[in-house]
Design a protein around this motif. Sequence first.
Motif, mmCIF file in Angstrom:
data_model
loop_
_atom_site.group_PDB
_atom_site.id
_atom_site.type_symbol
_atom_site.label_atom_id
_atom_site.label_comp_id
_atom_site.label_asym_id
_atom_site.label_seq_id
_atom_site.Cartn_x
_atom_site.Cartn_y
_atom_site.Cartn_z
ATOM 1 N N THR A 132 1.548 -0.935 0.241
ATOM 2 C CA THR A 132 0.057 -0.091 -0.183
ATOM 3 C C THR A 132 0.722 1.348 0.118
ATOM 4 O O THR A 132 2.271 1.166 0.525
ATOM 5 C CB THR A 132 -0.952 0.278 1.025
ATOM 6 N N TYR A 134 1.661 5.456 0.494
ATOM 7 C CA TYR A 134 1.006 6.000 1.741
ATOM 8 C C TYR A 134 2.278 7.583 0.836
ATOM 9 O O TYR A 134 3.143 7.727 0.546
ATOM 10 C CB TYR A 134 1.589 6.245 3.301
ATOM 11 N N ASP A 135 1.787 8.936 0.851
ATOM 12 C CA ASP A 135 1.889 10.223 1.277
ATOM 13 C C ASP A 135 3.026 9.990 2.817
ATOM 14 O O ASP A 135 1.838 9.770 3.681
ATOM 15 C CB ASP A 135 1.570 11.111 0.597
ATOM 16 N N ARG A 136 3.597 11.028 3.207
ATOM 17 C CA ARG A 136 4.403 11.016 4.222
ATOM 18 C C ARG A 136 3.850 11.435 5.512
ATOM 19 O O ARG A 136 3.469 11.271 6.592
ATOM 20 C CB ARG A 136 6.179 11.427 3.713
ATOM 21 N N LYS A 137 2.906 12.682 5.032
ATOM 22 C CA LYS A 137 2.094 13.270 5.962
ATOM 23 C C LYS A 137 1.432 11.871 6.697
ATOM 24 O O LYS A 137 0.704 12.352 7.691
ATOM 25 C CB LYS A 137 1.409 14.838 5.043
ATOM 26 N N THR A 138 0.504 11.478 5.597
ATOM 27 C CA THR A 138 -0.165 10.576 5.782
ATOM 28 C C THR A 138 -0.055 9.821 7.192
ATOM 29 O O THR A 138 -1.067 9.494 8.050
ATOM 30 C CB THR A 138 -1.360 10.108 4.845
ATOM 31 N N ILE A 139 1.165 9.466 7.265
ATOM 32 C CA ILE A 139 1.827 8.429 7.506
ATOM 33 C C ILE A 139 2.525 9.433 9.357
ATOM 34 O O ILE A 139 2.936 7.885 10.274
ATOM 35 C CB ILE A 139 2.366 7.045 7.327
ATOM 36 N N CYS A 162 2.648 0.143 8.982
ATOM 37 C CA CYS A 162 1.387 0.549 8.288
ATOM 38 C C CYS A 162 -0.090 0.083 8.644
ATOM 39 O O CYS A 162 0.567 -0.530 10.019
ATOM 40 C CB CYS A 162 1.561 -0.815 6.858
#
Length: 270
Positions: A132, A134-139, A162
């Motif tokens: 999956t 992800y952009d860095r900000k999301t995680i 994750c």
Amino acid sequence: MTEPIQCFTPNSDPNKEQKIADAAALIATAKHLVFFTGAGISTESGIPDFRGPEGVWTLRDQGKKSKRKISLATAQPNSGHFAIRQLQELGLLKLLITQNTDNLHPRSGIHPDLLVQLHGNSMLMKCLNCNTFYDRKTIGWDMKKFGKGYRSQKIIPGQPRCPKCLGRIISSIINFGDPMPEDEMDIAMEHSEKADVFVVVGSSLCVAPAYHYPEEAINKIPAAKLILINLGETPFDDCATIHISAKSGETLEKIVTKVTSILKERDHPK
């Protein structure tokens, strides 16, 4: 990802306008149109390519360092990127395969389902377990604290996992020595086998396994029509139906303008 083999030098193209018209005719009638882009499509956005006269590897071989004109974070898609998006909007584009990690195709509006990023995306992380993205900000990936997160780097205590499966998060970038992404490679090969028109833009086609996709397209029966748009020669020049030696932005704009005219004439004949 393997080291590039030797490539060639740029040349000019005195028959460009006729070739643009011929390319538009092929694209407008394509049943399964596949695009393949390399670093050359992004040079007009200020991002250096690799084997052009001012390319990263060209300068490296001369003992010089590349002087990037603009950062990836501030680079903007150019007319070449938007021309391909227009083919998507016309319903012609079946898949776009790119070697680029600059995030400009997604930013231009290419739908994720129509895009294969063979070497990853500099703006995205991915789960090593479930794949999956992800952009860095999301995680909550802090690059100052956790670094770039390449596969080869050691895990830093406290770095994000994750959200789906708690797997290890790494950069989606494929560095030399990293395994290529199997899912993306399978999708690219599947569409290359179906392609009746295969368009290569801004790639010297000197890096394996990427060049296997146009190779598959033209070696199957019936063979796909191969269109090359590249400033410089490639190992595929003798196999190409049309080879346009020119910058990609203006060339793709002209091609798509002609494609649109052909489709309008077909749908609304005089």
